[in-house]
Design a protein around this motif. Structure first.
Motif, PDB file in Angstrom:
ATOM      1  N   ARG A   6      44.251  40.945  40.392  1.00  0.00           N
ATOM      2  CA  ARG A   6      44.482  42.081  41.280  1.00  0.00           C
ATOM      3  C   ARG A   6      43.620  41.994  42.532  1.00  0.00           C
ATOM      4  NH1 ARG A   6      44.153  47.026  37.421  1.00  0.00           N
ATOM      5  NH2 ARG A   6      43.416  45.304  36.166  1.00  0.00           N
ATOM      6  N   GLY A   7      44.215  42.143  43.659  1.00  0.00           N
ATOM      7  CA  GLY A   7      43.464  42.129  44.911  1.00  0.00           C
ATOM      8  C   GLY A   7      43.132  40.720  45.386  1.00  0.00           C
ATOM      9  N   LYS A   8      43.432  39.728  44.572  1.00  0.00           N
ATOM     10  CA  LYS A   8      43.071  38.349  44.940  1.00  0.00           C
ATOM     11  C   LYS A   8      44.239  37.657  45.639  1.00  0.00           C
ATOM     12  CE  LYS A   8      38.982  38.084  43.155  1.00  0.00           C
ATOM     13  NZ  LYS A   8      37.851  38.002  44.034  1.00  0.00           N
ATOM     14  N   ILE A   9      45.448  38.129  45.381  1.00  0.00           N
ATOM     15  CA  ILE A   9      46.610  37.462  45.965  1.00  0.00           C
ATOM     16  C   ILE A   9      47.278  38.399  46.968  1.00  0.00           C
ATOM     17  CG2 ILE A   9      48.878  36.456  45.463  1.00  0.00           C
ATOM     18  CD1 ILE A   9      47.765  35.304  42.958  1.00  0.00           C
ATOM     19  N   LYS A  10      47.386  37.914  48.203  1.00  0.00           N
ATOM     20  CA  LYS A  10      47.985  38.747  49.253  1.00  0.00           C
ATOM     21  C   LYS A  10      49.413  38.297  49.522  1.00  0.00           C
ATOM     22  CE  LYS A  10      43.595  39.327  51.638  1.00  0.00           C
ATOM     23  NZ  LYS A  10      42.793  38.748  52.708  1.00  0.00           N
ATOM     24  N   HIS A  11      50.222  39.255  49.985  1.00  0.00           N
ATOM     25  CA  HIS A  11      51.608  38.952  50.322  1.00  0.00           C
ATOM     26  C   HIS A  11      51.742  38.846  51.833  1.00  0.00           C
ATOM     27  CE1 HIS A  11      53.470  39.777  46.319  1.00  0.00           C
ATOM     28  NE2 HIS A  11      52.257  40.293  46.159  1.00  0.00           N
ATOM     29  N   ALA A  27      52.396  33.181  54.955  1.00  0.00           N
ATOM     30  CA  ALA A  27      52.614  32.609  53.617  1.00  0.00           C
ATOM     31  C   ALA A  27      53.188  33.703  52.731  1.00  0.00           C
ATOM     32  CB  ALA A  27      51.297  32.129  53.035  1.00  0.00           C
ATOM     33  N   THR A  28      54.172  33.364  51.899  1.00  0.00           N
ATOM     34  CA  THR A  28      54.719  34.360  50.974  1.00  0.00           C
ATOM     35  C   THR A  28      53.570  34.945  50.153  1.00  0.00           C
ATOM     36  OG1 THR A  28      56.449  32.688  50.661  1.00  0.00           O
ATOM     37  CG2 THR A  28      56.646  34.707  49.374  1.00  0.00           C
ATOM     38  N   LEU A  29      52.765  34.055  49.579  1.00  0.00           N
ATOM     39  CA  LEU A  29      51.589  34.499  48.813  1.00  0.00           C
ATOM     40  C   LEU A  29      50.380  33.689  49.247  1.00  0.00           C
ATOM     41  CD1 LEU A  29      53.232  34.798  45.293  1.00  0.00           C
ATOM     42  CD2 LEU A  29      52.447  36.692  46.704  1.00  0.00           C
ATOM     43  N   PHE A  30      49.229  34.341  49.222  1.00  0.00           N
ATOM     44  CA  PHE A  30      48.013  33.722  49.764  1.00  0.00           C
ATOM     45  C   PHE A  30      46.840  34.109  48.878  1.00  0.00           C
ATOM     46  CE2 PHE A  30      44.315  34.024  52.681  1.00  0.00           C
ATOM     47  CZ  PHE A  30      44.390  32.803  53.338  1.00  0.00           C
ATOM     48  N   ALA A  31      46.118  33.113  48.395  1.00  0.00           N
ATOM     49  CA  ALA A  31      44.988  33.407  47.503  1.00  0.00           C
ATOM     50  C   ALA A  31      43.735  32.718  47.992  1.00  0.00           C
ATOM     51  CB  ALA A  31      45.319  32.927  46.092  1.00  0.00           C
ATOM     52  N   GLU A  32      42.604  33.401  47.812  1.00  0.00           N
ATOM     53  CA  GLU A  32      41.316  32.826  48.202  1.00  0.00           C
ATOM     54  C   GLU A  32      40.365  32.847  47.004  1.00  0.00           C
ATOM     55  OE1 GLU A  32      40.268  35.090  51.820  1.00  0.00           O
ATOM     56  OE2 GLU A  32      40.616  33.179  52.833  1.00  0.00           O
ATOM     57  N   PRO A  33      40.523  31.897  46.110  1.00  0.00           N
ATOM     58  CA  PRO A  33      39.628  31.865  44.949  1.00  0.00           C
ATOM     59  C   PRO A  33      38.218  31.467  45.376  1.00  0.00           C
ATOM     60  CG  PRO A  33      41.039  29.924  44.980  1.00  0.00           C
ATOM     61  CD  PRO A  33      41.482  30.792  46.106  1.00  0.00           C
ATOM     62  N   THR A  34      37.232  32.147  44.787  1.00  0.00           N
ATOM     63  CA  THR A  34      35.860  31.870  45.210  1.00  0.00           C
ATOM     64  C   THR A  34      35.079  31.066  44.170  1.00  0.00           C
ATOM     65  OG1 THR A  34      35.206  34.007  44.327  1.00  0.00           O
ATOM     66  CG2 THR A  34      35.675  33.918  46.683  1.00  0.00           C
ATOM     67  N   ASN A  35      35.689  30.825  43.005  1.00  0.00           N
ATOM     68  CA  ASN A  35      35.011  30.012  41.991  1.00  0.00           C
ATOM     69  C   ASN A  35      36.071  29.316  41.128  1.00  0.00           C
ATOM     70  OD1 ASN A  35      35.848  31.792  39.819  1.00  0.00           O
ATOM     71  ND2 ASN A  35      34.373  33.245  40.671  1.00  0.00           N
ATOM     72  N   PRO A  36      35.658  28.343  40.309  1.00  0.00           N
ATOM     73  CA  PRO A  36      36.625  27.567  39.537  1.00  0.00           C
ATOM     74  C   PRO A  36      37.500  28.423  38.619  1.00  0.00           C
ATOM     75  CG  PRO A  36      34.501  26.475  39.517  1.00  0.00           C
ATOM     76  CD  PRO A  36      34.293  27.797  40.188  1.00  0.00           C
ATOM     77  N   GLU A  37      36.934  29.503  38.046  1.00  0.00           N
ATOM     78  CA  GLU A  37      37.734  30.343  37.134  1.00  0.00           C
ATOM     79  C   GLU A  37      38.861  31.019  37.915  1.00  0.00           C
ATOM     80  OE1 GLU A  37      34.215  30.635  37.265  1.00  0.00           O
ATOM     81  OE2 GLU A  37      34.255  29.111  35.701  1.00  0.00           O
ATOM     82  N   GLU A  38      38.522  31.563  39.080  1.00  0.00           N
ATOM     83  CA  GLU A  38      39.567  32.207  39.893  1.00  0.00           C
ATOM     84  C   GLU A  38      40.612  31.187  40.339  1.00  0.00           C
ATOM     85  OE1 GLU A  38      36.885  35.814  41.815  1.00  0.00           O
ATOM     86  OE2 GLU A  38      37.863  34.394  43.170  1.00  0.00           O
ATOM     87  N   LEU A  39      40.143  30.009  40.693  1.00  0.00           N
ATOM     88  CA  LEU A  39      41.079  28.964  41.127  1.00  0.00           C
ATOM     89  C   LEU A  39      42.043  28.637  39.987  1.00  0.00           C
ATOM     90  CD1 LEU A  39      42.105  26.815  43.067  1.00  0.00           C
ATOM     91  CD2 LEU A  39      40.179  25.370  42.469  1.00  0.00           C
TER      92      LEU A  39
END
Ligand SMILES: Cc1cc2nc3c(=O)[nH]c(=O)nc-3n(C[C@H](O)[C@H](O)[C@H](O)COP(=O)(O)OP(=O)(O)OC[C@H]3O[C@@H](n4cnc5c(N)ncnc54)[C@H](O)[C@@H]3O)c2cc1C
Length: 290
Positions: A6-11, A27-39
């Motif tokens: 939640r809140g990690k993936i933008k449309h 981008a249809t969807l855009f994510a900015e993971p900040t650590n390996p688990e989020e990635l």
């Protein structure tokens, strides 16, 4: 099992500001993971949804089309995956570190090698994936090991010999570079800083480093210079709307006035046709067109 994103993936995130060209759509969807688990979570989500994955570093070698990118863009945000550690002549560096910062840091440690790459923007991840470099060598030369995560979530590490480094390509396919282990050489700070200045001055004399661009647009054909062919075709200064063939370096297209991706693409096409007509060479893009 997909973790809570939640809140990690933008449309419909506009990508213009994430590239040095400053053109293109969303981008249809855009994510900015900040650590390996989020990635890992983001990749699981992409897999579950059957989305095409695009990996965005610092966007210095990408042209995003005006219609945008249909899929999930995974962007390593500023400050994430940013570890740099040294052990003697070995340097362990994560993908989110900017290449200029890595060069600066290794110079402070009196380790030489990377000063030859001064003037190349972007992230370490992008530099490894693109095997970035120039006439003084490419990243490959200093790499001992590359660690990756596959789009399927599998972690791998590859020794230098296992990576199929080629001209502006590390052949990593559906993998995200997480980091690299480099082996540099002991040098003197003075000597390294002198070389950094030398390389930078040479680059800034011949390339429009502060313009909005994505660096060299075309790969050099074997034994030839793409910039030379474009220059000899008389195309320096040619404009399509806000896109122009740089007057300083013919292999750069600069966004001099609110260019659209369509204008850049039209200019690319015109250059290719003119060079083909004059020299019989069909130029291949070095930049990634999304
Ligand atoms: C002014 C200027 C000068 C330049 N000079 C040079 C030069 O001399 N030599 C040179 O080689 N390049 C040059 N470039 C191009 C560019 O800087 C390099 O290709 C750089 O290494 C790209 O890094 P990035 O993080 O910006 O990658 P991006 O532009 O974000 O991505 C480029 C490619 O790498 C992939 N990628 C990015 N990060 C990762 C990752 N972590 N894992 C897997 N794939 C990834 C992307 O999917 C894409 O295919 C120049 C660009 C500019 C604007």
């Amino acid at each position: 099992m997909v973790k809570d994103l939640r809140g990690k993936i933008k449309h419909q995130q506009c990508l213009k500001g994430y590239t040095t060209f400053k053109v293109g759509g969303s981008a249809t969807l855009f994510a900015e993971p900040t650590n390996p688990e989020e990635l890992q979570g983001v990749l699981d989500y992409g897999k579950e949804q059957g989305l095409k994955i695009f990996v965005l570093g610092k966007g210095s070698n990408i042209l995003v089309r005006d219609s945008g990118v249909e899929g999930l863009v995974v962007h390593i945000p500023r400050g994430a995956f940013s570890r740099i550690e040294r052990s003697d002549e070995q340097v362990l560096v994560e993908a989110g570190v900017s290449l200029p910062r890595l060069i600066q840091r290794t110079a402070e440690w009196e380790l030489k090698g990377l000063e030859n790459l001064v003037g190349i923007p972007g992230s370490v991840g992008g530099a490894v994936a693109m095997n970035a470099g120039g006439k003084y060598g490419t990243v490959e030369r200093w790499i001992e090991e590359v660690s990756t995560i596959g789009y399927d979530g599998a972690l791998h590490s590859y020794t230098r010999g296992q990576v199929d480094f080629q001209y502006r390509n590390a052949g990593l396919g559906q993998k995200i570079v997480l980091g690299a282990r480099l082996r540099l050489e002991k040098g003197s700070r003075e000597e390294i800083l002198h070389r950094m200045r030398e390389v930078y001055e040479e680059k800034s004399r011949s390339q429009p480093l502060s313009a909005k661009s994505a660096g060299c647009v075309f790969k050099n054909p074997p034994g030839q210079s793409a910039g030379g062919l474009i220059d000899q075709s008389g195309l320096k200064g040619l404009k399509v709307g806000g896109a122009m063939v740089s007057r300083k370096h013919a292999n750069f297209i600069v966004n001099w006035s609110s260019a659209t991706a369509a204008q850049v693409l039209e200019l690319i096409q015109r250059i290719r046709e003119e060079v083909k007509k004059r020299f019989g060479v069909w130029l291949e893009p070095e930049i990634k067109i999304w």
